[in-house]
Design an enzyme around this catalytic site. Structure first.
Site, PDB file in Angstrom:
ATOM      1  N   HIS A  61       0.837  -1.215   0.000  1.00  0.00           N
ATOM      2  CA  HIS A  61       0.000   0.000   0.000  1.00  0.00           C
ATOM      3  C   HIS A  61       0.864   1.254   0.000  1.00  0.00           C
ATOM      4  O   HIS A  61       1.546   1.554   0.972  1.00  0.00           O
ATOM      5  CB  HIS A  61      -0.908  -0.003   1.234  1.00  0.00           C
ATOM      6  CG  HIS A  61      -1.941   1.076   1.221  1.00  0.00           C
ATOM      7  ND1 HIS A  61      -2.997   1.086   0.341  1.00  0.00           N
ATOM      8  CD2 HIS A  61      -2.093   2.190   1.979  1.00  0.00           C
ATOM      9  CE1 HIS A  61      -3.751   2.149   0.545  1.00  0.00           C
ATOM     10  NE2 HIS A  61      -3.228   2.847   1.546  1.00  0.00           N
ATOM     11  N   ARG A 215     -16.630   5.524   2.446  1.00  0.00           N
ATOM     12  CA  ARG A 215     -17.067   6.922   2.384  1.00  0.00           C
ATOM     13  C   ARG A 215     -17.269   7.359   0.942  1.00  0.00           C
ATOM     14  O   ARG A 215     -18.126   8.165   0.634  1.00  0.00           O
ATOM     15  CB  ARG A 215     -16.002   7.856   3.004  1.00  0.00           C
ATOM     16  CG  ARG A 215     -15.602   7.568   4.411  1.00  0.00           C
ATOM     17  CD  ARG A 215     -14.791   8.736   5.000  1.00  0.00           C
ATOM     18  NE  ARG A 215     -13.574   9.050   4.261  1.00  0.00           N
ATOM     19  CZ  ARG A 215     -12.402   8.445   4.420  1.00  0.00           C
ATOM     20  NH1 ARG A 215     -12.284   7.468   5.299  1.00  0.00           N
ATOM     21  NH2 ARG A 215     -11.337   8.807   3.723  1.00  0.00           N
ATOM     22  N   HIS A 274      -5.668  -1.155   6.462  1.00  0.00           N
ATOM     23  CA  HIS A 274      -5.793  -0.700   7.863  1.00  0.00           C
ATOM     24  C   HIS A 274      -6.676  -1.660   8.671  1.00  0.00           C
ATOM     25  O   HIS A 274      -6.181  -2.380   9.494  1.00  0.00           O
ATOM     26  CB  HIS A 274      -6.281   0.750   8.000  1.00  0.00           C
ATOM     27  CG  HIS A 274      -5.453   1.729   7.225  1.00  0.00           C
ATOM     28  ND1 HIS A 274      -4.108   1.865   7.425  1.00  0.00           N
ATOM     29  CD2 HIS A 274      -5.782   2.593   6.217  1.00  0.00           C
ATOM     30  CE1 HIS A 274      -3.630   2.786   6.591  1.00  0.00           C
ATOM     31  NE2 HIS A 274      -4.615   3.237   5.844  1.00  0.00           N
ATOM     32  N   ASP A 325       2.247   3.255   2.754  1.00  0.00           N
ATOM     33  CA  ASP A 325       1.106   4.173   2.743  1.00  0.00           C
ATOM     34  C   ASP A 325       1.482   5.622   2.426  1.00  0.00           C
ATOM     35  O   ASP A 325       1.720   5.961   1.273  1.00  0.00           O
ATOM     36  CB  ASP A 325       0.357   4.050   4.087  1.00  0.00           C
ATOM     37  CG  ASP A 325      -1.015   4.703   4.052  1.00  0.00           C
ATOM     38  OD1 ASP A 325      -1.400   5.220   2.994  1.00  0.00           O
ATOM     39  OD2 ASP A 325      -1.711   4.699   5.080  1.00  0.00           O
TER      40      ASP A 325
HETATM   41 ZN    ZN Z   1      -3.758   4.779   2.123  1.00  0.00          ZN
END
Ligand code: ZN
Length: 457
Positions: A61, A215, A274, A325
């Site tokens: 990621h 979302r 996550h 990330d």
């Molecule tokens: Zn991310």
């Protein structure tokens, strides 16, 4: 590059293979793959000789462009700082990026990944459109910049174009700050086509798909994306923040992971990035599904996300991998170190993620992340015949590695030596990092400096 039919032989005194640690390992490389592999084999004249070999790790990621804002969000604001205040700074940075900037920033991030032992990256790519929100003439222009950075540096690429349509749960309208990401299913299908075509130019690129988060996607859109993605990798950000959990509960009466498991066919091709905030029932459901959870310990600490319930997840048989990330700091060894250290601080005990008495923590977290990362990025894990020759050699003379053998190498690498012990890195059999430095570092770092100086002016 290798001549077409040459077999290059590399000899390691010790190497971590898909079957475990072995001594006197000879690996023959042809066309970028491990063509032959023998153990207890003495080195032969003409062999390249190295002390310790390990497989390259998947970084499952990354948002490469965020490397350019590393360190810019560490100043305290008027109120309580959070992921959401960090995101405001990130959106302002996004406004300025051109395709050429993205190419240069991503290239530096990929140089740094390779130098710390990551040989493939899952690029969760959500920057699609021009600065005013319209499509580029080639809708895949910014994905092409990512692919150019991968080609420049040699890193393996699993490209994950992001579908992002809404600002919040229930299909609320996206904000102007999100204009470079927002899309709709038809526009996204055209983008995906263009990306899939462009990716054929990279030797072993894989194109997956990434609904950004619950979302940003409605239930209908998610169903359409599952069709578009087919059996390829599907990645989604989920349950990273408590606000996200609360908003999801307010909207649907369900928690994010609970909602996802009920509404999508989550299986082994999925990566839940996550998944920080889960109940026991959610942990069990994710573990049962065979999906990989994508953990990004350095970024999750930097953003104050919370701590993943790793011991419960591991006990349930769940699979995980690691990612860099936000690229606030790129270091494979540090991600793994903090994966364990976060749990130690929380549980006030040691060797939390080792599975039993006498087991090596370093070895087990490396192996789990190697397998989970490869699964999430759609490739085979570890060094074996027929697999891609993505390999890393370690400095056996590093003070922390002297006299170490087998699994104790991983404990000493991850908890003591860190990235300074990483010597050479081969991608598809080609040497891309020599004596700790990427072979194109000077050129790429100079280009990066120019871009960042222009941003600062
Ligand atoms: Zn991310």
């Amino acid at each position: 590059m290798n001549a077409a039919n040459d077999v290059r032989m590399i000899h390691f005194q010790q190497a971590l293979l898909a079957t475990g640690w072995e001594e006197n390992v000879r690996i023959g490389i042809r066309h970028g793959l491990v063509a032959t592999l023998s153990t207890h084999a003495e080195p032969q004249p003409g062999d390249e000789r190295h002390a310790i070999g390990i497989p390259g790790m998947s970084n499952l990621h990354s948002h490469a462009f965020q490397r350019g804002m590393a360190g810019l969000a560490e100043r305290r604001g008027p109120g309580s700082d959070s992921f959401w205040t960090w995101r405001d700074i990130m959106y302002r940075f996004v406004d300025r990026i051109t395709p050429e900037h993205l190419h240069v920033i991503a290239a530096l991030a990929y140089v740094e990944m390779l130098e710390t032992g990551f040989t493939r990256v899952g690029e969760f790519h959500y920057l699609h459109h021009d600065r005013n929100g319209t499509s580029y003439a080639d809708p895949a222009e910014l994905s092409q910049a990512i692919m150019a950075a991968a080609a420049d540096t040699g890193i393996g690429l699993t490209h994950l174009p992001v579908f992002y349509a809404h600002a919040g749960f229930g299909g609320t309208e996206a904000s102007p700050a999100q204009r470079r990401f927002v899309t709709d299913p038809d526009r996204f299908a055209r983008l995906l086509d263009a990306i899939r075509k462009a990716a054929t130019a990279l030797p072993d690129a894989i194109v997956g798909i990434a609904p950004h988060s619950l979302r940003a996607v409605t239930a209908d859109e998610l169903a359409r994306l599952e069709e578009l993605g087919g059996a390829g990798p599907i990645h989604i950000h989920i349950a990273e923040q408590m606000k996200e959990v609360d908003d999801c509960l307010a909207w649907s009466g369900r928690r994010p992971v609970e909602w996802l498991m009920d509404h999508a066919a989550v299986g082994r091709n999925w990566c839940l990035v996550h998944a920080t905030h889960m109940t026991h029932a959610e942990i069990a459901a994710v573990a049962r599904s065979g999906a990989v959870v994508g953990l990004c310990p350095v970024t999750e600490a930097n953003l104050g996300d919370g701590l993943f319930p790793a011991p419960s997840f591991q006990e349930a048989g769940g699979q995980y991998g690691i990612g860099s990330d936000s690229n606030i700091l790129i270091d494979m060894t540090e991600e793994l170190r903090w994966l364990e250290y976060g749990q130690r601080l929380d549980a006030r005990t040691r060797n939390v993620l080792a599975s039993g008495q006498g087991r090596s923590t370093g070895q087990e977290i490396f192996q789990a992340s190697l397998e989970g990362g490869a699964q999430a990025l759609g490739v085979a894990a570890g060094l074996a015949v027929g697999h891609v020759a993505d390999m890393v050699s370690l400095d056996a003379n590093h003070p922390s590695l002297v006299g170490r053998g087998g699994t104790s190498i991983m404990d000493s690498l991850l908890f003591a030596a860190g990235r300074q012990a990483i010597r050479n890195v081969w991608r598809r059999g080609d040497l891309v990092v020599s004596d700790g430095r990427h072979v194109a570092r000077d050129r790429i770092a100079a280009q990066y400096r120019k871009v960042l100086e222009a941003f600062a002016a």
